[in-house]
Design an enzyme around this catalytic site. Structure first.
Site, short mmCIF file in Angstrom:
data_model
loop_
_atom_site.label_atom_id
_atom_site.label_comp_id
_atom_site.label_asym_id
_atom_site.label_seq_id
_atom_site.Cartn_x
_atom_site.Cartn_y
_atom_site.Cartn_z
N LYS A 102 -6.77 9.37 -7.91
CA LYS A 102 -7.51 10.01 -6.83
C LYS A 102 -8.63 10.92 -7.36
O LYS A 102 -9.79 10.68 -7.05
CB LYS A 102 -6.53 10.81 -5.92
CG LYS A 102 -5.84 9.94 -4.86
CD LYS A 102 -6.83 9.27 -3.95
CE LYS A 102 -6.19 8.43 -2.86
NZ LYS A 102 -7.19 7.67 -2.10
N GLU A 147 0.68 -0.85 -4.82
CA GLU A 147 -0.41 0.12 -4.96
C GLU A 147 0.13 1.51 -4.69
O GLU A 147 0.99 1.69 -3.82
CB GLU A 147 -1.53 -0.21 -3.96
CG GLU A 147 -2.77 0.63 -4.10
CD GLU A 147 -2.74 1.90 -3.25
OE1 GLU A 147 -1.82 2.08 -2.45
OE2 GLU A 147 -3.66 2.72 -3.42
N GLU A 187 -3.97 3.87 -8.32
CA GLU A 187 -5.22 4.49 -7.87
C GLU A 187 -5.30 5.94 -8.31
O GLU A 187 -4.46 6.77 -7.95
CB GLU A 187 -5.37 4.44 -6.35
CG GLU A 187 -6.75 4.99 -5.94
CD GLU A 187 -6.95 5.22 -4.46
OE1 GLU A 187 -6.13 4.71 -3.66
OE2 GLU A 187 -7.92 5.93 -4.12
N ASP A 202 -0.92 6.11 -5.34
CA ASP A 202 -1.97 7.09 -5.67
C ASP A 202 -1.45 8.10 -6.69
O ASP A 202 -0.27 8.46 -6.66
CB ASP A 202 -2.39 7.82 -4.39
CG ASP A 202 -2.76 6.82 -3.30
OD1 ASP A 202 -2.01 6.71 -2.30
OD2 ASP A 202 -3.75 6.09 -3.49
N HIS A 231 0.83 -1.21 0.00
CA HIS A 231 0.00 0.00 0.00
C HIS A 231 0.86 1.26 0.00
O HIS A 231 1.60 1.49 0.96
CB HIS A 231 -0.88 -0.03 1.25
CG HIS A 231 -1.77 1.15 1.39
ND1 HIS A 231 -1.80 1.94 2.50
CD2 HIS A 231 -2.68 1.68 0.54
CE1 HIS A 231 -2.69 2.90 2.35
NE2 HIS A 231 -3.25 2.76 1.16
N ARG A 232 0.77 2.04 -1.10
CA ARG A 232 1.61 3.22 -1.31
C ARG A 232 3.10 2.83 -1.30
O ARG A 232 3.96 3.55 -0.80
CB ARG A 232 1.34 4.27 -0.22
CG ARG A 232 -0.13 4.67 -0.10
CD ARG A 232 -0.37 5.70 0.96
NE ARG A 232 -1.80 5.80 1.29
CZ ARG A 232 -2.28 6.50 2.34
NH1 ARG A 232 -1.45 7.16 3.14
NH2 ARG A 232 -3.57 6.55 2.59
N ASP A 282 0.42 -2.01 4.34
CA ASP A 282 1.68 -1.25 4.41
C ASP A 282 2.85 -2.20 4.69
O ASP A 282 4.01 -1.82 4.57
CB ASP A 282 1.62 -0.23 5.55
CG ASP A 282 0.49 0.77 5.37
OD1 ASP A 282 0.12 1.45 6.34
OD2 ASP A 282 -0.06 0.83 4.24
N HIS A 333 -0.55 10.98 -2.34
CA HIS A 333 -1.87 10.55 -1.87
C HIS A 333 -2.85 11.70 -1.69
O HIS A 333 -3.93 11.71 -2.26
CB HIS A 333 -1.72 9.80 -0.54
CG HIS A 333 -3.03 9.38 0.04
ND1 HIS A 333 -3.73 10.16 0.93
CD2 HIS A 333 -3.80 8.29 -0.18
CE1 HIS A 333 -4.86 9.55 1.26
NE2 HIS A 333 -4.93 8.41 0.59
O1 G3P Z 1 -5.89 1.03 -2.12
C1 G3P Z 1 -6.81 1.15 -1.17
C2 G3P Z 1 -6.54 2.39 -0.38
O2 G3P Z 1 -5.35 2.95 -0.81
C3 G3P Z 1 -7.63 3.39 -0.54
O3 G3P Z 1 -7.48 4.37 0.42
O4 G3P Z 1 -6.70 6.56 1.23
O5 G3P Z 1 -5.17 4.62 1.27
O6 G3P Z 1 -5.72 5.64 -0.88
P1 G3P Z 1 -6.21 5.35 0.51
CA CA Z 2 -4.62 4.37 -2.38
#
Ligand code: G3P
Ligand code: CA
Length: 615
Positions: free
Chosen positions: A469, A391, A467, A393, A364-365, A586, A406
């Site tokens: 945004k 993943e 992702e 953003d 995640h990120r 994460d 993000h």
């Molecule tokens: O990928 C799922 C998650 O990233 C969505 O929420 O705020 O972490 O981008 P956020």
């Molecule tokens: Ca995300």
């Protein structure tokens, strides 16, 4: 007692060793035939059974229903008959080879194949049912003991074992079945030899009853002892592999990455041990069963059909040298094919049965627990930590560039004091910012990356969840163009909370997979799941676990579910048990440990804890 054991096992060893080269070549050829013909056939039947069952994907909740469905039972019976005849072929060859070995005859592979072929039909002709059931009985028993041995390293998924643990009658039934198989094997195991090598006119079971009279316990004891020894050797081999790999990964990847890497290769060890076991466990057990038959026959003066004493001529017109070379080369190639075929299926392909799949680990990120989120450093670390997917953003700058970040504003993850909005600054202005120090001074000067830089770093190396945004058609177009430029249609999924964004992606390039993000949901879930614009559903973990029927609903459409964002051990275990297809986290290494430890035994967990001093 010990003398007799020594004598029996000594004879078994000599029987196996006398024509060892032919035995080894035959086993490799036989396994290769299995991988190239039987394995694809059985897999085709398995996939067909799921089609006939009517769903593209058998979720955990549907597993028992699928297994007990009448058409599945029919397919299982067909698969068992195919499998049993395949095992019968091996047994006939082994019976012929062991008979000739005990006669002190050297048997070239060609002669063995020619001699045995004629005898395969005999048991099937003389007693179809028994000739089909016996090999299966022998195989299930031998393999169950082996699985029981290796299974000490693999624990069944909780939703399967919970049935057996909760229902006493199921536990007793499972035990009863195993004991029953064992008794049947002792009682009827020799029938096969009688059919394959015995005289046509001998009444078969009458002969067998004489063979085993007064020796049932001894046969059972020797069989159990042999398999305990074999499994201990396999287990020691397996643990040696783990220790060697642990040492190697600790030295190569360092303390915090080593376990994640090891867990991803753990499968390879199962495959290696499985192949070694399959190549050895059946011939060794069969050699013991053959010895019981032979001793019983000699003791009771039961003659064989005209003893096997053929002219063991090698194949005419083929030079032995070339035949040997072809056999060895073919054997090596097919053994490698065997390994990669099985590995390929296990490692890559998503089985249509949830229980056979492990969740994808999605960083995640980037690996944002240990590096500043949404930076190239976090992406590189996620690759080192062996995340399956990464993943991150994406936003659009004032001058239309796609950057990885993000928030809609810059203040939290850069040193921008004005906390300006991303859409109000140009790429040049953003590139002056430091996106690392806020996380840790060690990352000072880490820039905000562009989407293209991430693609340059990862194309061909790993797979991405991108992702978007904002719901901005211009950003969607830029993203799709970059995916096409870097030929990442297979390796990049586009994710968004905005359905219009994903609809635009499908309009621009329907090859690109889309992932609909959900923090919560109200309305008709089925209509969203069926919508062609959404291929996958990334659902917030708490909402998902309180609505876990959504998982079956999505998977039954042949689509997948990812849980986000999951970082605690408890939640990682919960979403894994729930049967999700992916975990957005994460902490990719911890997630891999938890997800995979669901299927490794407590003993192995204990060992890994010590090796990697896990808390
Ligand atoms: O990928 C799922 C998650 O990233 C969505 O929420 O705020 O972490 O981008 P956020
Ligand atoms: Ca995300």
């Amino acid at each position: 007692m010990a003398e007799r054991l020594k004598d029996t096992f000594g004879t078994v060893y000599r029987t196996l060793a006398f024509n060892f080269r032919t035995l080894a070549l035959f086993e490799i050829l036989y396994r290769a035939f299995g991988v190239l013909i039987i394995f694809p056939l059985v897999r085709w039947l398995f996939l067909l059974s799921i089609d006939v069952y009517g769903l593209p994907y058998v979720t955990n909740a549907l597993l028992v229903d699928y297994l007990t469905h009448p058409t599945t039972v029919l397919f299982v019976l067909v698969i068992l008959v195919v499998f049993s005849i395949y095992i019968l072929i091996e047994m006939v060859h082994l019976s012929v080879l062991f008979r000739l070995s005990k006669q002190g005859r050297k048997v070239p592979l060609g002669a063995l194949l020619r001699l045995s072929f004629a005898r395969i039909v005999r048991p099937l002709r003389r007693a179809h049912v028994v000739a089909v059931l016996l090999p299966l009985l022998f195989f299930v028993l031998v393999e169950t003991l082996q699985v029981a041995g290796v299974a000490a390293t693999v624990s069944l998924p909780p939703y399967l074992t919970q049935y057996i643990e909760e229902e006493l009658w199921l536990r007793l039934l499972t035990l009863g079945l195993l004991v029953g198989f064992f008794v049947l094997f002792i009682e009827f195991g020799h029938l096969l030899q009688v059919y394959i090598l015995g005289r046509e006119k001998d009444g078969s079971y009458r002969v067998v009853r004489r063979l085993i009279r007064g020796r049932r316990l001894r046969i059972a004891g020797e069989f159990a002892l042999l398999n305990v020894v074999i499994n201990l050797i396999l287990y020691a081999f397996y643990l040696l592999l783990i220790l060697l790999a642990s040492g190697f990964s600790l030295v190569t990847f360092g303390q915090d990455l080593a376990l994640g890497v090891l867990l991803t290769v753990l499968y390879v060890f199962y495959v290696i041990v499985g192949i070694v076991a399959a190549l050895t466990i059946v011939p060794i057990n069969y050699a013991l069963a053959f010895e019981w038959y032979d001793r019983g026959r000699e003791r009771h003066g039961i003659p064989e059909e005209t003893p096997l004493n053929p002219e063991l001529k090698p194949l005419r017109g083929v030079s032995r040298r070339w035949l040997k070379r072809a056999a060895v080369l073919g054997g090596v190639f097919l053994l490698v094919a065997n390994f990669f075929t099985v590995l390929g299926v296990i490692a890559e392909e998503r089985s249509p049965v949830a229980a056979l799949n492990d969740p994808d680990i999605i960083a995640h990120r980037g690996a944002s627990w240990d590096a500043p989120e949404n930076t190239l450093a976090a992406v590189e670390l996620a690759m080192e930590q062996r995340a399956d997917w990464i993943e991150f953003d994406v936003h659009e700058t004032a001058d239309g560039e796609a950057v990885v970040l993000h928030d809609y504003t810059l203040g939290r993850t850069t040193d921008d004091e004005g906390n300006r909005r991303v859409e109000d600054v140009t790429l040049e202005e953003i590139r002056e910012l430091d996106a690392g120090s806020w996380f840790d001074p060690a990352f000072e000067g880490e820039p905000v990356p562009t989407l293209e830089e991430v693609f340059e770093l990862t194309a061909g190396e790993t797979k991405l969840y991108v992702e978007l945004k904002p719901d901005k058609p211009s950003l969607t177009e830029t993203t799709v163009e970059l995916i096409e430029t870097y030929e990442m249609e297979e390796d990049a999924k586009v994710m968004s909370f905005h359905r219009d964004t994903l609809r635009d992606v499908k309009t621009l390039n329907e090859e690109i997979d889309t992932v609909l993000l959900m923090a919560t949901f109200f309305g008709d879930f089925s209509s969203v799941v069926r919508a062609p614009d959404f291929d996958h559903f990334a659902i917030e973990k708490h909402f998902l676990l309180t609505n876990d029927h959504y998982i079956d609903r999505v998977q039954s459409e042949g689509k997948t579910v990812q849980a986000w964002t999951v970082n605690s051990q408890r939640m990682l275990a919960n979403v894994t048990d729930a049967g999700v297809d992916g975990i957005i986290t994460d902490r990719p290494v911890l997630a891999r440990e938890i997800a995979y430890s669901q299927r490794t035994s407590d003993f192995l967990d204990e060992l890994l804890d010590r090796l990697f001093d896990r808390d």
